[in-house]
Write a protein that holds these residues in place. Structure first.
Motif, PDB file in Angstrom:
ATOM      1  N   LEU A  42       0.824  -1.209   0.000  1.00  0.00           N
ATOM      2  CA  LEU A  42       0.000   0.000   0.000  1.00  0.00           C
ATOM      3  C   LEU A  42       0.859   1.259   0.000  1.00  0.00           C
ATOM      4  N   ASP A  43       1.996   1.218   0.681  1.00  0.00           N
ATOM      5  CA  ASP A  43       2.913   2.365   0.659  1.00  0.00           C
ATOM      6  C   ASP A  43       3.383   2.649  -0.764  1.00  0.00           C
ATOM      7  N   GLU A  44       3.672   1.589  -1.515  1.00  0.00           N
ATOM      8  CA  GLU A  44       4.111   1.767  -2.903  1.00  0.00           C
ATOM      9  C   GLU A  44       2.964   2.302  -3.762  1.00  0.00           C
ATOM     10  N   ILE A  45       1.762   1.805  -3.516  1.00  0.00           N
ATOM     11  CA  ILE A  45       0.582   2.302  -4.229  1.00  0.00           C
ATOM     12  C   ILE A  45       0.413   3.805  -3.984  1.00  0.00           C
ATOM     13  N   ALA A 184     -19.502   3.947  -6.196  1.00  0.00           N
ATOM     14  CA  ALA A 184     -18.213   3.258  -6.075  1.00  0.00           C
ATOM     15  C   ALA A 184     -18.054   2.236  -7.191  1.00  0.00           C
ATOM     16  N   THR A 185     -16.840   2.107  -7.690  1.00  0.00           N
ATOM     17  CA  THR A 185     -16.538   1.141  -8.735  1.00  0.00           C
ATOM     18  C   THR A 185     -15.623   0.048  -8.180  1.00  0.00           C
ATOM     19  N   VAL A 186     -15.714  -1.144  -8.748  1.00  0.00           N
ATOM     20  CA  VAL A 186     -14.900  -2.271  -8.281  1.00  0.00           C
ATOM     21  C   VAL A 186     -14.423  -3.090  -9.474  1.00  0.00           C
ATOM     22  N   HIS A 187     -13.141  -3.444  -9.445  1.00  0.00           N
ATOM     23  CA  HIS A 187     -12.596  -4.390 -10.428  1.00  0.00           C
ATOM     24  C   HIS A 187     -12.085  -5.596  -9.651  1.00  0.00           C
ATOM     25  N   ASN A 188     -12.570  -6.772 -10.007  1.00  0.00           N
ATOM     26  CA  ASN A 188     -12.231  -7.994  -9.267  1.00  0.00           C
ATOM     27  C   ASN A 188     -10.947  -8.636  -9.794  1.00  0.00           C
ATOM     28  N   PHE A 189     -10.232  -9.285  -8.856  1.00  0.00           N
ATOM     29  CA  PHE A 189      -9.022 -10.024  -9.195  1.00  0.00           C
ATOM     30  C   PHE A 189      -9.138 -11.450  -8.663  1.00  0.00           C
ATOM     31  N   LYS A 197       3.301 -11.607 -10.330  1.00  0.00           N
ATOM     32  CA  LYS A 197       4.281 -10.545 -10.063  1.00  0.00           C
ATOM     33  C   LYS A 197       3.845  -9.191 -10.629  1.00  0.00           C
ATOM     34  N   SER A 198       2.877  -9.201 -11.528  1.00  0.00           N
ATOM     35  CA  SER A 198       2.400  -7.944 -12.130  1.00  0.00           C
ATOM     36  C   SER A 198       1.213  -7.349 -11.374  1.00  0.00           C
ATOM     37  N   PHE A 199       0.867  -7.908 -10.209  1.00  0.00           N
ATOM     38  CA  PHE A 199      -0.332  -7.452  -9.502  1.00  0.00           C
ATOM     39  C   PHE A 199      -0.251  -5.979  -9.119  1.00  0.00           C
ATOM     40  N   LEU A 200       0.894  -5.542  -8.596  1.00  0.00           N
ATOM     41  CA  LEU A 200       1.043  -4.130  -8.215  1.00  0.00           C
ATOM     42  C   LEU A 200       0.786  -3.227  -9.418  1.00  0.00           C
ATOM     43  N   GLU A 201       1.379  -3.566 -10.531  1.00  0.00           N
ATOM     44  CA  GLU A 201       1.183  -2.786 -11.756  1.00  0.00           C
ATOM     45  C   GLU A 201      -0.278  -2.777 -12.185  1.00  0.00           C
ATOM     46  N   ASN A 202      -0.951  -3.921 -12.048  1.00  0.00           N
ATOM     47  CA  ASN A 202      -2.348  -4.014 -12.472  1.00  0.00           C
ATOM     48  C   ASN A 202      -3.273  -3.226 -11.547  1.00  0.00           C
ATOM     49  N   HIS A 208      -5.331   4.296 -11.390  1.00  0.00           N
ATOM     50  CA  HIS A 208      -5.041   5.429 -12.279  1.00  0.00           C
ATOM     51  C   HIS A 208      -6.229   5.719 -13.192  1.00  0.00           C
ATOM     52  N   THR A 209      -6.871   4.673 -13.675  1.00  0.00           N
ATOM     53  CA  THR A 209      -8.050   4.841 -14.532  1.00  0.00           C
ATOM     54  C   THR A 209      -9.191   5.491 -13.762  1.00  0.00           C
ATOM     55  N   SER A 210      -9.175   5.356 -12.444  1.00  0.00           N
ATOM     56  CA  SER A 210     -10.241   5.889 -11.592  1.00  0.00           C
ATOM     57  C   SER A 210     -10.029   7.336 -11.183  1.00  0.00           C
ATOM     58  N   VAL A 211      -8.854   7.876 -11.432  1.00  0.00           N
ATOM     59  CA  VAL A 211      -8.538   9.230 -10.959  1.00  0.00           C
ATOM     60  C   VAL A 211      -9.534  10.276 -11.461  1.00  0.00           C
ATOM     61  N   PRO A 212      -9.890  10.336 -12.750  1.00  0.00           N
ATOM     62  CA  PRO A 212     -10.858  11.358 -13.191  1.00  0.00           C
ATOM     63  C   PRO A 212     -12.197  11.264 -12.462  1.00  0.00           C
TER      64      PRO A 212
END
Length: 223
Positions: A42-45, A184-189, A197-202, A208-212
């Motif tokens: 979360l700190d990296e996020i 509220a929006t939700v994207h499931n994993f 290993k790409s989870f952080l990036e995803n 980022h897509t949610s920022v606007p």
């Protein structure tokens, strides 16, 4: 890069099967280790998300994380512990659920990341509806964007009014958008995706897509 291992889901799965103080106390070190790893994640996020949304400020991951202890005062379910690890990065800081923000939830039975405002208080809900009403084209462009639609299928738990909200005409062409009680929006994993290993990036891509969307709601509530 911070990643997760199968021990995360194994620990949460066992907690779900043994949701009582004796097991929790005996396995607290395991739980603390998984929570610490999530804190680093979360700190990296937060660090990377701040580059796109300055409103989240310099809050710490620890302050954004939820406790493992459930509030059972008004619930029929008296199990004492949550079976997930989660955090909420609020626009404006301080885990303020009245504000838009970014949510991350890890659980053996379903993980997700999302944004927006979940069940806003009446005053903020009215402000959000007014912002949508007066800036309808801007709002529709946000929620109809190609990447946004790819990640999100409407608003989560899309409970709606049957009639137009008070103060708004039923004749408004996009009245259905104003009937929402939750924004509220939700994207499931899947578990496999969380362990990749790409989870952080995803997750960052989802947020980022949610920022606007969050910036739209933040403006509605604060200006």
């Amino acid at each position: 890069m911070i990643t997760f291992s199968e021990s995360l889901f194994a620990t949460l799965r066992e907690l779900n099967e043994n949701n009582h103080k004796e097991w929790f106390d005996k396995n607290k070190a395991r739980i603390d280790a998984e929570r610490k790893n999530f804190e680093l994640f979360l700190d990296e996020i937060i660090s990377q998300l701040r580059e796109m949304d300055k409103t989240i400020g310099f809050q710490s991951a620890k302050s954004c994380m939820y406790r493992m202890y459930r509030d059972t005062r008004f619930s029929k379910d008296k199990t004492p512990y949550k079976t997930h690890i989660a955090g909420f990065i609020a626009c404006g800081g301080n885990k303020n659920h009245g504000m838009p923000g970014y949510y991350i939830h890890l659980e053996d039975t379903g993980s997700c990341a999302g944004a927006g405002v979940y069940m806003p208080e009446p005053d903020n809900l009215k402000k959000i509806r007014s912002e949508i009403y007066y800036n309808i084209q801007e709002f529709k462009e946000i929620i109809s964007g190609k990447e946004y639609r790819k990640l999100f299928d409407g608003f989560w738990n899309a409970d709606k009014l049957k009639k137009a909200p008070q103060g708004f005409s039923q004749d408004f062409p996009d009245i259905e958008l104003l009937k929402h009680k939750n924004f509220a929006t939700v994207h499931n994993f899947s578990n496999k995706e969380v362990l990749d290993k790409s989870f952080l990036e995803n997750v960052l891509h989802v947020l980022h897509t949610s920022v606007p969307l969050n910036q739209f709601f933040y403006r509605a509530i604060t200006e």
